[in-house]
Design a protein around this motif. Structure first.
Motif, PDB file in Angstrom:
ATOM      1  N   ARG A 158     -30.276  42.997  24.561  1.00 47.00           N
ATOM      2  CA  ARG A 158     -29.758  44.076  23.722  1.00 47.00           C
ATOM      3  C   ARG A 158     -30.882  44.454  22.775  1.00 47.00           C
ATOM      4  O   ARG A 158     -31.505  43.594  22.162  1.00 47.00           O
ATOM      5  N   LEU A 196     -32.324  47.064  19.718  1.00 46.03           N
ATOM      6  CA  LEU A 196     -32.166  48.058  18.661  1.00 46.03           C
ATOM      7  C   LEU A 196     -33.529  48.688  18.446  1.00 46.03           C
ATOM      8  O   LEU A 196     -34.527  47.974  18.279  1.00 46.03           O
ATOM      9  N   SER A 233     -35.725  57.309  21.397  1.00 42.21           N
ATOM     10  CA  SER A 233     -34.633  57.561  22.329  1.00 42.21           C
ATOM     11  C   SER A 233     -35.170  57.817  23.736  1.00 42.21           C
ATOM     12  O   SER A 233     -36.077  58.622  23.924  1.00 42.21           O
ATOM     13  N   SER A 266     -35.047  53.300  28.666  1.00 43.54           N
ATOM     14  CA  SER A 266     -33.971  53.533  29.634  1.00 43.54           C
ATOM     15  C   SER A 266     -34.207  52.839  30.974  1.00 43.54           C
ATOM     16  O   SER A 266     -33.266  52.616  31.729  1.00 43.54           O
ATOM     17  N   GLU A 293     -29.124  46.852  27.176  1.00 39.36           N
ATOM     18  CA  GLU A 293     -28.355  47.874  26.471  1.00 39.36           C
ATOM     19  C   GLU A 293     -29.148  48.219  25.226  1.00 39.36           C
ATOM     20  O   GLU A 293     -29.600  47.331  24.506  1.00 39.36           O
ATOM     21  N   ARG A 328     -29.506  50.541  21.661  1.00 43.75           N
ATOM     22  CA  ARG A 328     -28.868  51.363  20.637  1.00 43.75           C
ATOM     23  C   ARG A 328     -29.923  51.843  19.661  1.00 43.75           C
ATOM     24  O   ARG A 328     -30.941  51.187  19.452  1.00 43.75           O
ATOM     25  N   TRP A 342     -26.143  46.303  15.005  1.00 40.80           N
ATOM     26  CA  TRP A 342     -25.655  46.730  16.322  1.00 40.80           C
ATOM     27  C   TRP A 342     -24.365  47.537  16.173  1.00 40.80           C
ATOM     28  O   TRP A 342     -24.174  48.547  16.862  1.00 40.80           O
ATOM     29  N   LYS A 343     -23.482  47.097  15.296  1.00 42.09           N
ATOM     30  CA  LYS A 343     -22.188  47.761  15.106  1.00 42.09           C
ATOM     31  C   LYS A 343     -22.334  49.196  14.615  1.00 42.09           C
ATOM     32  O   LYS A 343     -21.514  50.052  14.952  1.00 42.09           O
ATOM     33  N   LYS A 345     -26.223  53.804  17.124  1.00 45.95           N
ATOM     34  CA  LYS A 345     -25.674  54.766  18.095  1.00 45.95           C
ATOM     35  C   LYS A 345     -26.106  54.413  19.502  1.00 45.95           C
ATOM     36  O   LYS A 345     -27.230  54.009  19.742  1.00 45.95           O
ATOM     37  N   LYS A 346     -25.170  54.631  20.452  1.00 44.32           N
ATOM     38  CA  LYS A 346     -25.476  54.382  21.870  1.00 44.32           C
ATOM     39  C   LYS A 346     -26.352  55.475  22.416  1.00 44.32           C
ATOM     40  O   LYS A 346     -26.375  56.577  21.969  1.00 44.32           O
TER      41      LYS A 346
END
Length: 137
Positions: A61, A63, A69, A73, A79, A81, A132-133, A136-137
């Protein structure tokens, strides 16, 4: 009582050694302030690192700053964010097992401060989860 230690790894070989340790540990990898500098500095190595991470089913994961952005990918089992203003380009923190690797991506002399202490890794993990919370995804 578990052994606690802090080690410094200098140069390209030292940095790669810490990533090899992440594969060896085989635990989920949390990356705080993921930097594209890493893949730019070691493109062939990170391709091979991701292949082995995928073989061992080691999830990640990540961040990263919103300005990156789409730059991660293609990372398998990851994952990503985004959060604005997360950090500078030359520093990232990897949290895995009972370790925290603070990485300085200097092209000439990269280095890592590796802390092995469960309580510190757990504290960084909690910090990561809070960010993480809200990311943004």
């Amino acid at each position: 009582k578990e052994k606690q230690e802090t080690n410094f790894f200098k140069g390209h070989t030292g940095v790669k050694g810490v990533f090899e340790d992440q594969i060896k540990e085989g635990k989920e990898l949390l990356i705080l302030a993921a930097s594209p500098s890493a893949r730019e500095m070691f493109p062939a190595y990170f391709h091979w690192f991701d292949v082995r991470r995928k073989q061992k089913n080691i999830k990640a994961r990540m961040l990263t700053d919103a300005k990156h952005s789409g730059k991660f990918s293609d990372v398998p089992l990851a994952e990503v964010r985004l959060i604005s203003g997360l950090g500078n380009e030359n520093t990232s923190t990897n949290i895995y097992a009972d370790k925290v690797a603070i990485i300085f991506w200097n092209k000439e002399k990269p280095f890592v401060v590796l802390i092995k202490q469960k309580e510190i890794a757990d504290a960084y993990r909690a910090y990561f989860e809070q960010i993480w919370k809200i990311a943004k995804k």
